[in-house]
Write a protein that holds these residues in place. Sequence first.
Motif, PDB file in Angstrom:
ATOM      1  N   HIS A 150      43.768  51.185  35.737  1.00 52.74           N
ATOM      2  CA  HIS A 150      42.864  50.030  35.731  1.00 52.74           C
ATOM      3  C   HIS A 150      43.694  48.774  35.931  1.00 52.74           C
ATOM      4  O   HIS A 150      44.676  48.555  35.216  1.00 52.74           O
ATOM      5  CB  HIS A 150      42.125  49.936  34.392  1.00 52.74           C
ATOM      6  CG  HIS A 150      41.197  51.073  34.149  1.00 52.74           C
ATOM      7  ND1 HIS A 150      39.866  51.013  34.471  1.00 52.74           N
ATOM      8  CD2 HIS A 150      41.405  52.312  33.635  1.00 52.74           C
ATOM      9  CE1 HIS A 150      39.291  52.154  34.148  1.00 52.74           C
ATOM     10  NE2 HIS A 150      40.210  52.973  33.656  1.00 52.74           N
ATOM     11  N   TRP A 155      41.842  43.678  34.910  1.00 48.48           N
ATOM     12  CA  TRP A 155      41.042  43.601  33.689  1.00 48.48           C
ATOM     13  C   TRP A 155      41.239  42.228  33.053  1.00 48.48           C
ATOM     14  O   TRP A 155      42.170  41.501  33.386  1.00 48.48           O
ATOM     15  CB  TRP A 155      41.456  44.719  32.723  1.00 48.48           C
ATOM     16  CG  TRP A 155      42.934  44.932  32.670  1.00 48.48           C
ATOM     17  CD1 TRP A 155      43.659  45.819  33.413  1.00 48.48           C
ATOM     18  CD2 TRP A 155      43.881  44.203  31.880  1.00 48.48           C
ATOM     19  NE1 TRP A 155      44.998  45.702  33.129  1.00 48.48           N
ATOM     20  CE2 TRP A 155      45.158  44.713  32.189  1.00 48.48           C
ATOM     21  CE3 TRP A 155      43.787  43.190  30.955  1.00 48.48           C
ATOM     22  CZ2 TRP A 155      46.327  44.235  31.594  1.00 48.48           C
ATOM     23  CZ3 TRP A 155      44.939  42.710  30.359  1.00 48.48           C
ATOM     24  CH2 TRP A 155      46.190  43.242  30.682  1.00 48.48           C
ATOM     25  N   THR A 203      36.515  45.511  32.422  1.00 45.84           N
ATOM     26  CA  THR A 203      37.109  46.281  33.514  1.00 45.84           C
ATOM     27  C   THR A 203      37.263  45.431  34.763  1.00 45.84           C
ATOM     28  O   THR A 203      36.553  44.456  34.971  1.00 45.84           O
ATOM     29  CB  THR A 203      36.267  47.527  33.872  1.00 45.84           C
ATOM     30  OG1 THR A 203      34.960  47.096  34.235  1.00 45.84           O
ATOM     31  CG2 THR A 203      36.207  48.509  32.737  1.00 45.84           C
TER      32      THR A 203
END
Length: 162
Positions: A103, A106, A62
Amino acid sequence: MSTAAVLDAARGRLVGAPQEAIGELLAPRRILGMARAPRIVRHGRAWHLGVLLLTDDAVLGTGEILRAREAAPRGFTAESQRRRAELAGAARRGGFAEGETVHIGWEVLDVDAVDRGAASGPLALRDGVPSVRWSSTGGLVPLESYLADRVDLLLHPPGGAT
């Protein structure tokens, strides 16, 4: 059990579970010397499992998590707030729905390297067992039990968490 086998077992349990968007920040080229606003483009979907993002065919470490929202003039007391608001606006410009979780930042993790004994992001072997470092200061825990807990939380969120 190999790292890939542990991840595949988790994928099997996650069928039908909600996924979140993964995006990539693009700084557009200048047109006639004029800068255009950056945007975040859709790169796929993944299950968010703590420090890991699990896709159908990969595992990612992440980065930042944000919610897409329209850019609006706001007053900020901190530069970090301004940056997060700019990123949220970039996600909205990139086509993400208002309020959608995205997100960014990453990293693709190398599962094969982990099985050969090298670390990849938060993944590593510990005494021959695929393990994960669940925080920057946390120790390594077995990946299988970590994923079991995270999958269970995703499938059965505690009251008020949804």
